[in-house]
Scaffold this active site. Sequence first.
Site, mmCIF file in Angstrom:
data_model
loop_
_atom_site.group_PDB
_atom_site.id
_atom_site.type_symbol
_atom_site.label_atom_id
_atom_site.label_comp_id
_atom_site.label_asym_id
_atom_site.label_seq_id
_atom_site.Cartn_x
_atom_site.Cartn_y
_atom_site.Cartn_z
ATOM 1 N N LYS A 193 0.832 -1.215 0.000
ATOM 2 C CA LYS A 193 0.000 0.000 0.000
ATOM 3 C C LYS A 193 0.861 1.256 0.000
ATOM 4 O O LYS A 193 0.438 2.297 -0.519
ATOM 5 C CB LYS A 193 -0.977 -0.025 1.179
ATOM 6 C CG LYS A 193 -0.359 0.082 2.560
ATOM 7 C CD LYS A 193 -0.170 1.508 3.027
ATOM 8 C CE LYS A 193 0.631 1.588 4.302
ATOM 9 N NZ LYS A 193 0.858 2.983 4.743
ATOM 10 N N THR A 250 -4.136 5.692 3.175
ATOM 11 C CA THR A 250 -2.917 6.321 2.663
ATOM 12 C C THR A 250 -3.052 6.812 1.233
ATOM 13 O O THR A 250 -2.207 7.584 0.772
ATOM 14 C CB THR A 250 -1.715 5.371 2.777
ATOM 15 O OG1 THR A 250 -2.046 4.120 2.166
ATOM 16 C CG2 THR A 250 -1.331 5.127 4.212
#
Length: 329
Positions: A193, A250
Amino acid sequence: MSVPTHIQTIGVLGAGAWGTALANVAARAGRDVILWGRNAEAMRRIGERRESPRLPGIKLDDAVRVTADLKTAATVDAILLVVPAQAVRETASTLHDIMPSGTPVVACAKGIERGTQRFMTEVIAEGAQTALPAILSGPSFASDVARGLPTAVTLAAREPGLAEVLARALGSSSFRPYHSTDVRGVEIGGAAKNVLAIAAGIVTGRGLGASATAAMTTRGFAELFRFGRAFGARGETLTGLSGLGDLVLTCSSPQSRNYALGLALGRGEAVHGGVLAEGALTAPVLVALARAHEIEMPIAKAVAAVLDQSLSVDQAIEALMTRPFRAED
């Protein structure tokens, strides 16, 4: 090695923003906490001011002791290893000779080691052979966690019962760890990620619109899922907090250092090396592993190409948008 049934003293190694936040987490959970940093003068100032310069305005809990002596911080019931991913091996190797055998050591960094292509718990196991490795990951910004805002994460360990014991030791009304034995799934979610968050930042920085951001995040998750499944990760882990949950966070906020790096790249701004973005170091390793295992990850590959300047941002976007048409997987 036997799994501890109760954890009272916790050493937090790394006095940056995330380490300071986790020290407060452990203290709120009723633990006796020792926060360690390698710079003696910096730790002295933190001890005097009861505040880290990485988290201005947030006071350290009274239950947190501050030290620059690693042996003091390592002679505890459990250790939270909150150093950058590429520094985990060095710190774990130092711990090997000074910590009690069978001490749980929880990796709190999100990345893959360069050169060896090892995941964080593998690095800990190789560096500190008597440790019980674990991993903590999930959607969590240090400033939110340090302030006691509600946060949920995943804590995984291979030994039956270890993650549950660690979750009880850290859990409180504002910090909820879900325990798991899917160590690899949690590690892959956190590492991948970060790379994909750079891509999301690039899309936003280039002004490509909300539709493009949604498409990038969705297709990025497909890459994360493919990679994770190829390495034996469970689907429920990859769609859970440490996978999809962390990706959503994020990929949507400049509080993420990786997203902020992508924003700068998308805007054509100069990128400075002073702020750590783990995804920049993880990207080439992730792409190399994907290539070796024949896993298709075009977005991660494009990020790595932009970072090593083999493609410009516009060239990378064009390459993604002109790929052959195919069914959605």
